[in-house]
Design a protein around this motif. Structure first.
Motif, PDB file in Angstrom:
ATOM      1  N   PRO A  20       0.833  -1.189   0.000  1.00 29.06           N
ATOM      2  CA  PRO A  20       0.000   0.000   0.000  1.00 29.06           C
ATOM      3  C   PRO A  20       0.877   1.252   0.000  1.00 29.06           C
ATOM      4  O   PRO A  20       1.955   1.260   0.587  1.00 29.06           O
ATOM      5  CB  PRO A  20      -0.776  -0.107   1.316  1.00 29.06           C
ATOM      6  N   GLU A  21       0.413   2.270  -0.694  1.00 34.71           N
ATOM      7  CA  GLU A  21       1.170   3.510  -0.743  1.00 34.71           C
ATOM      8  C   GLU A  21       0.191   4.671  -0.616  1.00 34.71           C
ATOM      9  O   GLU A  21      -0.814   4.726  -1.323  1.00 34.71           O
ATOM     10  CB  GLU A  21       1.924   3.599  -2.067  1.00 34.71           C
ATOM     11  N   VAL A  22       0.472   5.569   0.335  1.00 27.66           N
ATOM     12  CA  VAL A  22      -0.389   6.741   0.485  1.00 27.66           C
ATOM     13  C   VAL A  22      -0.056   7.720  -0.632  1.00 27.66           C
ATOM     14  O   VAL A  22       1.058   8.204  -0.722  1.00 27.66           O
ATOM     15  CB  VAL A  22      -0.182   7.399   1.854  1.00 27.66           C
ATOM     16  N   VAL A  23      -1.023   7.969  -1.508  1.00 25.65           N
ATOM     17  CA  VAL A  23      -0.740   8.864  -2.627  1.00 25.65           C
ATOM     18  C   VAL A  23      -1.260  10.267  -2.379  1.00 25.65           C
ATOM     19  O   VAL A  23      -0.867  11.212  -3.047  1.00 25.65           O
ATOM     20  CB  VAL A  23      -1.318   8.333  -3.950  1.00 25.65           C
ATOM     21  N   SER A  24      -2.172  10.396  -1.412  1.00 26.80           N
ATOM     22  CA  SER A  24      -2.674  11.731  -1.122  1.00 26.80           C
ATOM     23  C   SER A  24      -3.238  11.715   0.294  1.00 26.80           C
ATOM     24  O   SER A  24      -3.691  10.689   0.771  1.00 26.80           O
ATOM     25  CB  SER A  24      -3.765  12.108  -2.127  1.00 26.80           C
ATOM     26  N   SER A  25      -3.174  12.867   0.969  1.00 26.26           N
ATOM     27  CA  SER A  25      -3.693  12.908   2.342  1.00 26.26           C
ATOM     28  C   SER A  25      -4.472  14.184   2.560  1.00 26.26           C
ATOM     29  O   SER A  25      -4.237  15.194   1.897  1.00 26.26           O
ATOM     30  CB  SER A  25      -2.554  12.801   3.341  1.00 26.26           C
ATOM     31  N   TRP A  26      -5.425  14.130   3.469  1.00 17.70           N
ATOM     32  CA  TRP A  26      -6.235  15.302   3.782  1.00 17.70           C
ATOM     33  C   TRP A  26      -6.207  15.544   5.278  1.00 17.70           C
ATOM     34  O   TRP A  26      -5.973  14.617   6.062  1.00 17.70           O
ATOM     35  CB  TRP A  26      -7.678  15.101   3.305  1.00 17.70           C
ATOM     36  N   THR A  27      -6.483  16.778   5.653  1.00 17.86           N
ATOM     37  CA  THR A  27      -6.472  17.088   7.083  1.00 17.86           C
ATOM     38  C   THR A  27      -7.755  16.582   7.730  1.00 17.86           C
ATOM     39  O   THR A  27      -8.718  16.237   7.054  1.00 17.86           O
ATOM     40  CB  THR A  27      -6.384  18.596   7.317  1.00 17.86           C
ATOM     41  N   LEU A  28      -7.727  16.561   9.053  1.00 19.00           N
ATOM     42  CA  LEU A  28      -8.883  16.094   9.811  1.00 19.00           C
ATOM     43  C   LEU A  28     -10.110  16.916   9.471  1.00 19.00           C
ATOM     44  O   LEU A  28     -11.203  16.383   9.243  1.00 19.00           O
ATOM     45  CB  LEU A  28      -8.567  16.199  11.310  1.00 19.00           C
ATOM     46  N   TRP A  29      -9.935  18.240   9.412  1.00 19.79           N
ATOM     47  CA  TRP A  29     -11.071  19.118   9.143  1.00 19.79           C
ATOM     48  C   TRP A  29     -11.658  18.845   7.764  1.00 19.79           C
ATOM     49  O   TRP A  29     -12.857  18.665   7.612  1.00 19.79           O
ATOM     50  CB  TRP A  29     -10.623  20.583   9.255  1.00 19.79           C
ATOM     51  N   GLU A  30     -10.782  18.762   6.750  1.00 19.40           N
ATOM     52  CA  GLU A  30     -11.263  18.450   5.396  1.00 19.40           C
ATOM     53  C   GLU A  30     -11.973  17.109   5.380  1.00 19.40           C
ATOM     54  O   GLU A  30     -13.007  16.940   4.742  1.00 19.40           O
ATOM     55  CB  GLU A  30     -10.079  18.400   4.419  1.00 19.40           C
ATOM     56  N   SER A  31     -11.397  16.139   6.110  1.00 19.99           N
ATOM     57  CA  SER A  31     -11.946  14.789   6.081  1.00 19.99           C
ATOM     58  C   SER A  31     -13.346  14.757   6.666  1.00 19.99           C
ATOM     59  O   SER A  31     -14.214  14.020   6.193  1.00 19.99           O
ATOM     60  CB  SER A  31     -11.058  13.834   6.872  1.00 19.99           C
ATOM     61  N   ILE A  32     -13.572  15.555   7.712  1.00 25.51           N
ATOM     62  CA  ILE A  32     -14.896  15.549   8.337  1.00 25.51           C
ATOM     63  C   ILE A  32     -15.876  16.350   7.498  1.00 25.51           C
ATOM     64  O   ILE A  32     -16.996  15.910   7.227  1.00 25.51           O
ATOM     65  CB  ILE A  32     -14.818  16.141   9.757  1.00 25.51           C
ATOM     66  N   ALA A  33     -15.425  17.522   7.028  1.00 24.82           N
ATOM     67  CA  ALA A  33     -16.369  18.451   6.404  1.00 24.82           C
ATOM     68  C   ALA A  33     -16.649  18.118   4.938  1.00 24.82           C
ATOM     69  O   ALA A  33     -17.749  18.331   4.455  1.00 24.82           O
ATOM     70  CB  ALA A  33     -15.840  19.877   6.531  1.00 24.82           C
ATOM     71  N   HIS A  34     -15.652  17.596   4.231  1.00 24.91           N
ATOM     72  CA  HIS A  34     -15.837  17.409   2.785  1.00 24.91           C
ATOM     73  C   HIS A  34     -15.579  15.975   2.363  1.00 24.91           C
ATOM     74  O   HIS A  34     -14.883  15.728   1.385  1.00 24.91           O
ATOM     75  CB  HIS A  34     -14.923  18.347   2.002  1.00 24.91           C
ATOM     76  N   ARG A  35     -16.117  15.035   3.102  1.00 32.57           N
ATOM     77  CA  ARG A  35     -15.859  13.630   2.829  1.00 32.57           C
ATOM     78  C   ARG A  35     -16.184  13.250   1.378  1.00 32.57           C
ATOM     79  O   ARG A  35     -15.366  12.665   0.674  1.00 32.57           O
ATOM     80  CB  ARG A  35     -16.691  12.794   3.811  1.00 32.57           C
ATOM     81  N   GLU A  36     -17.381  13.626   0.924  1.00 33.11           N
ATOM     82  CA  GLU A  36     -17.817  13.200  -0.422  1.00 33.11           C
ATOM     83  C   GLU A  36     -16.906  13.795  -1.492  1.00 33.11           C
ATOM     84  O   GLU A  36     -16.524  13.117  -2.444  1.00 33.11           O
ATOM     85  CB  GLU A  36     -19.269  13.633  -0.692  1.00 33.11           C
ATOM     86  N   LYS A  37     -16.614  15.072  -1.300  1.00 37.68           N
ATOM     87  CA  LYS A  37     -15.779  15.750  -2.284  1.00 37.68           C
ATOM     88  C   LYS A  37     -14.421  15.062  -2.398  1.00 37.68           C
ATOM     89  O   LYS A  37     -13.907  14.842  -3.497  1.00 37.68           O
ATOM     90  CB  LYS A  37     -15.599  17.218  -1.856  1.00 37.68           C
ATOM     91  N   ILE A  38     -13.889  14.705  -1.240  1.00 39.56           N
ATOM     92  CA  ILE A  38     -12.577  14.052  -1.223  1.00 39.56           C
ATOM     93  C   ILE A  38     -12.652  12.728  -1.955  1.00 39.56           C
ATOM     94  O   ILE A  38     -11.798  12.395  -2.779  1.00 39.56           O
ATOM     95  CB  ILE A  38     -12.114  13.830   0.231  1.00 39.56           C
ATOM     96  N   GLU A  39     -13.731  11.974  -1.676  1.00 43.29           N
ATOM     97  CA  GLU A  39     -13.838  10.661  -2.313  1.00 43.29           C
ATOM     98  C   GLU A  39     -13.984  10.790  -3.818  1.00 43.29           C
ATOM     99  O   GLU A  39     -13.380  10.043  -4.590  1.00 43.29           O
ATOM    100  CB  GLU A  39     -14.995   9.871  -1.701  1.00 43.29           C
TER     101      GLU A  39
END
Lengths: 331, 554
Positions: B263-282
């Motif tokens: 497995p390789e992490v290709v991109s990461s998001w902050t906690l705030w982004e992850s909570i607030a914009h989950r769908e967008k991130i996905e």
């Protein structure tokens, strides 16, 4: 002369019942262990002198190398550098044998000024609130929190500057105005870092002002603010001045925030949103890794260090003078 | 023209704000309301005017600078107006205002006092806010969504020649043997057999592999039929079966992940982004990395704490060498700074008379405490790394470290750095020992050193220890001197003694913060959490020690 008198006078009398055999020795007895311990403890104290002398010696000697050495570059050309060159030229490029210190000094002054703009009003405001307005309970909560702020390692502040303050500035003022590495963000965060120092030193100074002064002022009908600003503050002025000067000295000597957030290029422009090398930032960013000994780069660290040392030493001594005066008045 | 309109509207708002704040504040104050209500009303108006000015600027198409400027100046102007609301004394022709004027004057002074009280409190508020935001920034980066991309997704691992279609933890043990045998090269399986089951070091592998299973896996589980087969003659299935038999399931899955799934992490998001914009991130992740999975990840995890450094991949790097390095540095620092520091403090407080050289020592120590840490780094570089290289590299004692950039040099440098702090703190602790204690001891015939050792030091110990621990927590976070002394940011093995090259937590944080790959910022945040936890532990120990000792002595 009776037999008894003779006995007490002779050095080694015959046995006399119930009396000391010879007169008590009242001189200090030699205790070699005690002397040795005292000598060791003195050496511990004297080590600090050795440290200072070594600092001055090392910085001075390596800086002197710059003006006495001949540097030969890759093309075989020989470069020499005179003391005057440090102040005469406006470019700091040791690898090109240009050693005008002005860009580093100007960036240091700019970052310190920004930090002071944050730390002095906020620190003094906090100190005034804590010493003149806050209840004992508030003080009990706020002071440890300020200590936490003071205890955070500076490298963490650097991370904070780069990760939070810089993006914030970029969002507010536009990405084209604010570079990723900029002096403003580093300076602001440095101000936050120094704030607790200013607050605690100023609060000490304010608290040391005798209560009678405040009560006299209240008795004349002054409001609390008038008492604070016109009576307490002037009385504590030298202590507060000492706090401010120590704060400047800290700002000038702060390294990690500058190395992380302020960027790495000599820049004489006085635009806080551009990156610039401060003196400390230069030392830190050039010496990471394997710096070859006895190059101009290596020696330049010591020259910048010497200037930094003298600057902070002067500020600290000045601050001490203020504290001494302040103590003389109220203690 | 636009600019002119902006300036005009700005002054208009300012005028309204001024008039409004003054009126509201004085009216409220004169009606007998608490002055702070007047101040609050005025402050709110000031804020409002700031917002209006900013909105006006935005309306006219100004972004960035002018908005902030307009908002700031609007608020500032309104506050100044509030400040200047004391009536003019001269107009009455009296030295002091009387009657109605005195009432107004008094109201204004009280409003002023209340405003400033709010401002003073606000400056503490800014400090607390900064601290909160600081911690939030760190946590924000420590936990969050990541996009993970696999070389071979777990569900596509081959089982009997076809993708298995299950996640690894859904497979029974027997299937796991087949998965191992089919997907991992047999040579790698044998390596894991030697390294993980037999616990053999890398340089023993060549020697062990021709030996029989019964010899290499003594005391481990293996079928009797394989007892005499040499390790390097085992086939894939047999090796896989041995692995599954002897290793815990989690380790088997780890082998599959390391060897095949990768497995390789290709991109990461902050906690705030992850909570607030989950769908967008996905959505974004599916668009950019079609093969990637978006999963939650805490960058601070067990592998991070115990793992080796990796200079290229933020998602697999660990901090164990740095934690070890930091602890070793601190050990050396304490070893040197504590006795010398306490010794110097005893000398200055108990022995030193008021002579010129003692005064110089005292002044000098106070000044050393104010010298920037980077100067100590330069000193360490010149003295410990270069001048004393023979000693600090351990060559004088038969070690062969390449140069003086060792744990010892770093520890010495940090010791010099915190020495003045320890001395000053210890001096204060010793000064607080009541003189009666010393007199009593002398009266019983004790010598000076006996008095110090048996009475003064035990009494001062809690203070000395607290001061020392605080000094040490400063040393743990110091970065600049270690950069100069030449702490590495990448090591292939842990530092194992005073003469080995080293790295330290703050150095890694510095390095990772300035690396271009964004994922290293997450690793840096996790390392900061580790560092802060170390500091917190130290400080708690200081508090505990202080309480414990002071109770015993009380």
């Amino acid at each position: 002369m009776s037999q008894e008198a003779i006995i007490t006078r002779t050095a080694r009398p015959a046995l006399v019942f119930g009396r000391p055999q010879h007169p008590p020795v009242l001189t200090k007895r030699a205790r070699p262990t005690e002397t040795a311990i005292q000598a060791f403890l003195f050496l511990c104290g004297a080590l600090s002198i050795v440290t200072t002398i070594t600092i001055v010696f090392v910085l001075g000697r390596e800086s002197l190398h710059i003006v006495t050495s001949k540097y030969i570059d890759a093309s075989g050309q020989v470069h020499t550098i005179k003391v005057w060159d440090f102040f005469n030229t406006l470019q700091w490029q040791p690898h090109r044998y240009k050693v005008g210190i002005a860009p580093l000094v100007s960036a240091t002054m700019m970052s310190s000024a920004i930090a002071m703009l944050v730390a002095l009003p906020l620190g003094l405001g906090s100190a005034i609130y804590l010493s003149e307005y806050a209840s004992a309970k508030t003080r009990q909560i706020v002071k440890p929190v300020l200590e936490v702020l003071a205890g955070v390692p500076t490298v963490v502040y650097g991370f904070f500057a780069l990760q939070f303050v810089t993006p914030l500035l970029q969002d507010l003022l536009g990405h084209e105005t604010v570079e990723i590495f900029n002096v403003a963000s580093a300076g602001l965060v440095m101000g936050i870092m120094i704030l607790p120092l200013v607050a605690s030193m100023s609060e000490d100074a304010l608290s040391a002002v005798p209560r009678s002064l405040r009560e006299a002022s209240h008795g004349l009908g002054a409001t609390r603010l008038e008492t604070t600003l016109q009576i307490v503050l002037p009385a504590a002025l030298s202590g507060i001045a000492a706090a401010f000067i120590i704060a400047i000295s800290r700002a000038v000597g702060e390294t990690m925030i500058m190395a992380i957030a302020a960027g790495a290029r000599p820049n004489l422009a006085l635009n806080p949103f551009e990156s610039a090398w401060t003196m400390t930032g230069y030392i830190a960013s050039i010496s990471g890794g394997d710096l070859a000994f006895d190059t101009l780069d290596y020696n330049s660290i010591f020259a910048v260090g010497l200037l930094l040392f003298l600057l902070t030493l002067g500020l600290n001594l000045l601050s001490r003078q203020f504290v001494a005066r302040f103590r003389a008045v109220y203690e | 023209m636009e600019r002119l309109a902006l300036i005009g509207s700005f002054f208009f708002t300012l005028l309204i704000a001024t008039q409004g704040s003054i009126t509201s504040a004085t009216v409220l104050a004169r009606k007998g309301h608490e002055p702070k209500f007047g101040a609050l009303a005025g402050g709110l108006l000031a804020l409002l005017s700031g917002v209006v000015a900013a909105l006006a600027a935005a309306q006219m198409g100004f972004g960035g600078w002018p908005i902030v400027l307009a908002g700031g100046l609007g608020s500032l102007g309104a506050l100044t107006a509030l400040w200047r609301l004391t009536p003019d004394l001269a107009q009455q022709g009296h030295a002091l205002p009387t009657g109605e004027h005195m009432q107004r004057n008094l109201a204004a002074r009280k409003v002023r006092s209340a405003i400033m009280r709010w401002l003073f409190a606000a400056s503490i508020g800014v400090a607390l806010l900064a601290l909160t935001v600081l911690f939030w920034t760190i946590i924000n980066k420590t936990v969050g969504l990541v996009a993970v991309q696999y070389s071979v997704p777990p569900t596509e691992l081959l089982l009997n020649g076809a993708p298995c279609g299950h996640e690894l933890d859904e497979l029974p043990n027997e299937a796991l043997v087949d998965v191992l045998a089919e997907n991992v090269r047999v040579a790698r399986l044998r390596v894991h057999l030697l390294a993980d089951i037999a616990q053999a070091a890398q340089n023993q592998w060549a020697q062990l592999s021709p030996q029989a299973v019964s010899e290499v896996l003594q005391g481990k589980k293996y079928p009797p039929s394989l007892a005499n087969v040499p390790i390097n003659k085992l086939d894939a299935n047999q090796t896989a079966a041995l692995l599954v038999e002897n290793l815990p399931r989690a380790q088997i899955e780890k082998i599959l992940f390391d060897e095949v799934v990768q497995p390789e992490v290709v991109s990461s998001w902050t906690l705030w982004e992850s909570i607030a914009h989950r769908e967008k991130i996905e959505a974004e992740a599916t668009a950019t990395y079609p093969n990637a999975n978006v999963v939650w990840r805490s960058w601070l995890n067990k592998d991070f704490l115990t793992g080796q450094l990796d200079p290229r991949k933020a998602d697999v790097t660990g901090v164990r060498p740095a934690v070890k390095g930091s602890l070793m540095l601190i050990a050396i620092t304490i070893l040197f700074a504590l006795p010398i520091g306490v010794g110097a403090a005893i000398y200055l407080e108990e022995y030193a008379t008021d002579t010129w050289y003692n005064r110089i020592i005292q002044v000098n120590i106070n000044n050393l405490a104010g010298v920037p840490s980077i100067i100590y780094g330069i000193l360490g570089l010149a003295i410990f790394v270069r001048f004393l290289e023979h000693i600090t590299s351990g060559q004088a004692f038969g070690f062969n470290t390449a140069n003086g950039r060792t744990v010892l040099s770093g520890g010495f440098t940090l010791a010099l750095l915190i020495l003045p702090l320890i001395i000053i703190n210890a001096q204060e602790a010793i000064r607080a020992v009541p003189n009666s204690l010393r007199q009593a001891s002398y009266g019983l015939g004790a010598t000076q050193w006996q008095t110090i050792w048996h009475h003064v030091l035990p009494y001062a110990l809690p203070g000395i220890l607290t001061g020392t621990i605080l000094a040490i927590s400063r040393a743990i976070g110091e970065t600049a001197p270690l950069i100069l002394v030449g702490g590495a940011t990448y090591l292939t093995q842990d530092p194992d003694g005073p003469f080995s090259i080293f790295t330290a937590l703050p150095l890694l944080i510095y390095r990772w913060t300035t690396l271009p790959q964004a994922e290293f910022r997450n690793a840096a945040a996790a390392a900061i959490v580790v560092l802060l936890i170390m500091l917190l532990t130290l400080n708690s120990i200081a508090v505990l020690l202080r309480n414990r000792f002071s109770r015993r002595l009380a």
